[in-house]
Scaffold this active site. Structure first.
Site, short mmCIF file in Angstrom:
data_model
loop_
_atom_site.label_atom_id
_atom_site.label_comp_id
_atom_site.label_asym_id
_atom_site.label_seq_id
_atom_site.Cartn_x
_atom_site.Cartn_y
_atom_site.Cartn_z
CB SER A 14 4.34 -5.50 11.41
OG SER A 14 4.53 -5.66 10.03
CG ASN A 102 10.21 7.40 15.23
OD1 ASN A 102 9.65 6.35 15.56
ND2 ASN A 102 9.78 8.59 15.64
CB THR A 147 -0.96 -3.67 -34.91
OG1 THR A 147 -1.73 -3.86 -36.09
CG2 THR A 147 0.48 -3.30 -35.29
CG HIS A 148 -5.31 -3.27 -33.56
ND1 HIS A 148 -5.93 -2.34 -32.77
CD2 HIS A 148 -4.56 -2.58 -34.44
CE1 HIS A 148 -5.58 -1.12 -33.16
NE2 HIS A 148 -4.74 -1.24 -34.18
CB SER A 269 -5.96 -30.96 -17.09
OG SER A 269 -7.25 -31.35 -16.71
CE LYS A 275 -6.30 -27.90 -20.74
NZ LYS A 275 -6.57 -26.72 -21.47
CG ASN A 277 -3.48 -26.48 -18.42
OD1 ASN A 277 -3.91 -26.38 -19.57
ND2 ASN A 277 -4.06 -27.22 -17.50
CD GLU A 282 -2.98 -19.92 -17.20
OE1 GLU A 282 -3.79 -20.03 -18.12
OE2 GLU A 282 -2.87 -20.77 -16.29
CE1 TYR A 309 7.36 4.96 12.29
CE2 TYR A 309 6.05 5.41 14.25
CZ TYR A 309 6.53 4.52 13.29
OH TYR A 309 6.17 3.20 13.34
CD GLN A 314 4.18 -2.08 13.02
OE1 GLN A 314 4.93 -1.73 13.92
NE2 GLN A 314 3.09 -2.79 13.25
N1 ARG Z 1 7.65 -1.24 14.22
C1 ARG Z 1 7.66 0.17 13.98
C2 ARG Z 1 7.60 0.45 12.48
O1 ARG Z 1 7.79 -0.43 11.71
C3 ARG Z 1 8.90 0.74 14.55
C4 ARG Z 1 8.87 2.18 14.87
C5 ARG Z 1 8.11 2.45 16.10
N2 ARG Z 1 8.19 3.83 16.49
C6 ARG Z 1 7.33 4.39 17.29
N3 ARG Z 1 7.49 5.64 17.54
N4 ARG Z 1 6.32 3.74 17.77
O2 ARG Z 1 7.37 1.53 12.07
#
Ligand code: ARG
Length: 507
Positions: A14, A102, A147-148, A269, A275, A277, A282, A309, A314
């Site tokens: 991640s 964790n 209103t509306h 545009s 234009k 815009n 938006e 956990y 993650q």
């Molecule tokens: N990258 C993991 C997360 O964001 C870290 C924790 C990992 N812990 C584990 N027991 N695998 O949650």
């Protein structure tokens, strides 16, 4: 674990969220090590070596993230592994004593989120300031209230913008509450059952600028309710921003023509040279949907997770990152747009007179002058409305024709009343003077002077009160920022002190 291929290896990563957590992770490592040393769990020279290496890793910053991070399972593993590579396992291998990824990741998320929340809250306060400023400049700017999306009653631009600023004041207090639930220390919970090492959780809380310890170690690693709360505050905030954005979009159309979009918030545009815009507004409207998606994402991920956990957690972090970054950027954009918004005051006032927006006051006047019930007055006025909705009932330029218009309206009221109640209201106390007054836009507004109404006196009172609220909120925000800053400075002082040992040993 043996990985089969790169795609499989990548699946577990991640990276973007881990980049976000990098600096927080270094802080958590430092505080943990300082505390381990203070508790005599690791030795002086071990702490010194670890802290020295951590400082070097921190200094590498971007370079560390680019070169090292992608090769490890996550940022926590990457930092520990590189540290061990640098100073050896005998010393480096002690950093993770009494800790699990964790509690580590939960702590990192809270620290990284805390910074985003502080920035978001600061920006919201600035937006409130800009809205109040614009309101103060437009206490006498008359506009139709809707209103509306139909012309309803006249109001002022100040009253309208005060409404928006009140909504953002509530966003402020919701986010402060999210901040308070975020800024607590899960560190020391380890995997979930805490540890047999004599850790000092209060000490790491203090060094990391947390307000308190998140006590139950099972809760500490399992919960992401502070994430849900934060994103839900962001979703609420985005809804408020989006409604303002939507109004600016409408107001800038030829049909409304109430505002001119600031140059820097309008785009052209590729084909139509004329234009202007409202793309920024938006996109605020569209990104509101994106933030809702983040909220649904985290709710769905968390809803059936058994304690404690699970790796599912993650997957929560990227949604948090996206929601908070989007919210901050959107507040900043709206702040700039509102600040530079050019109002077409004459156009607004002109439109306020169209659509028989004074009908309510005419009915109220009939009640006051003749004593008939409001419901009956409503019936009488509404039977006129069909004819009067398209007329400008207050043509100031032609006094003479206005006089005849008022006389004509009173006549129509009488006809209608005769039909509905069998009596003429002019014979029951309704005069041309009172009808004229009822049809006057400015007096309509000034009459609405109950608490919170658009009358100038009330608007000025609210402006003063809101400015005072904002000042108080800015002070409390400053105190939160200072507390974090001072704590992290103390952490750095401790790190420096404990690092010194290494120089002595080297000599
Ligand atoms: N990258 C993991 C997360 O964001 C870290 C924790 C990992 N812990 C584990 N027991 N695998 O949650």
């Amino acid at each position: 674990m043996q990985k089969q291929n790169k795609a499989q290896e990548d699946y577990i990563l991640s990276l973007e969220a881990d980049r976000w957590l990098f600096y927080a992770d270094v802080l958590v490592d430092k505080a943990h090590v300082v505390m381990l040393k203070e508790r005599g769990i690791i030795k002086r020279d071990e702490a010194a070596a670890i802290l020295h290496s951590l400082t070097k890793i921190e200094e590498r910053g971007e370079d560390f993230i680019e070169h090292e991070l992608p090769s490890y399972e996550d940022v926590h593993t990457a930092i520990e592994s590189v540290l061990i590579r640098e100073i050896g396992e005998e010393k480096g291998g002690r950093m993770h004593t009494g800790r699990s990824r964790n509690d580590e990741v939960a702590t990192c998320i809270r620290i990284a989120l805390r910074d985003e929340l502080l920035e978001l809250i600061r920006e919201i306060n600035e937006l409130r300031g800009v809205l109040l400023e614009k309101a103060a400049e437009n206490v006498d700017t008359v506009m139709p209230g809707y209103t509306h999306l139909q012309h309803a009653q006249p109001t002022t631009f100040a009253h309208h913008f005060l409404a928006h600023s009140d909504a953002f004041a509530r966003d402020f207090s919701r986010l402060v509450s999210a901040y308070e639930h975020t800024n607590v220390n899960p560190l020391g919970a380890a995997a979930f059952a805490s540890t047999g090492f004599p850790l000092d959780r209060e000490r790491t809380a203090k060094l990391l600028g947390f307000d308190s310890v998140l006590e139950n170690s099972m809760d500490a690693v399992s919960t992401r309710d502070f994430v849900i709360e934060t994103i839900s505050c962001c979703a609420n905030l985005m809804t408020n921003l989006s409604r303002l954005a939507e109004e600016i979009i409408l107001w800038s159309t030829t049909e409304f023509d109430f505002v001119r979009l600031p140059e820097e918030y309008a785009t052209g545009s590729s084909i139509m040279p004329q234009k202007r815009n409202p793309d920024y507004a938006e996109l605020v409207r569209a990104r509101t949907g994106t933030v809702f998606g983040c909220l649904m994402g985290v709710l769905s991920i968390c809803k059936a997770l058994p304690y404690s956990y699970n790796r599912d957690l993650q997957e929560v972090t990227p949604h948090l990152l996206q929601a908070t970054k989007t919210a901050i950027a959107s507040v900043v954009v709206m702040k700039g747009m509102v600040e530079k918004l050019e109002l077409k005051k004459e156009e607004m006032e002109l439109k306020a007179k169209i659509g028989f927006t004074t009908a309510t006051e005419l009915a109220d006047t009939i009640v006051r002058e003749t004593g008939i019930s409001f419901r009956t007055a409503h019936k009488i006025v509404s039977s006129l409305a069909v004819h009067l909705a398209d007329e400008n009932l207050e043509s100031e330029k032609e006094q003479e024709s206005e006089k005849t218009l008022v006389a004509e309206i009173l006549q129509r009221i009488d006809d209608s009343a005769a039909h509905i109640i069998g009596k003429k209201l002019s014979e029951m106390g309704l005069t041309e003077k009172k009808v004229k007054e009822a049809l006057n836009i400015a007096s309509n507004i000034q009459k609405r002077n109950v608490k919170g109404g658009p009358a100038k006196k009330e608007v000025l009172r609210m402006l003063r009160a809101r400015r005072m609220d904002l000042e108080k909120d800015e002070k409390s925000q400053w105190a939160r920022e200072e507390h974090v800053k001072r704590s992290l400075e103390e952490l750095e002082r401790e790190v420096k002190k404990k690092k010194k040992v290494i120089k002595v040993i080297k000599r």
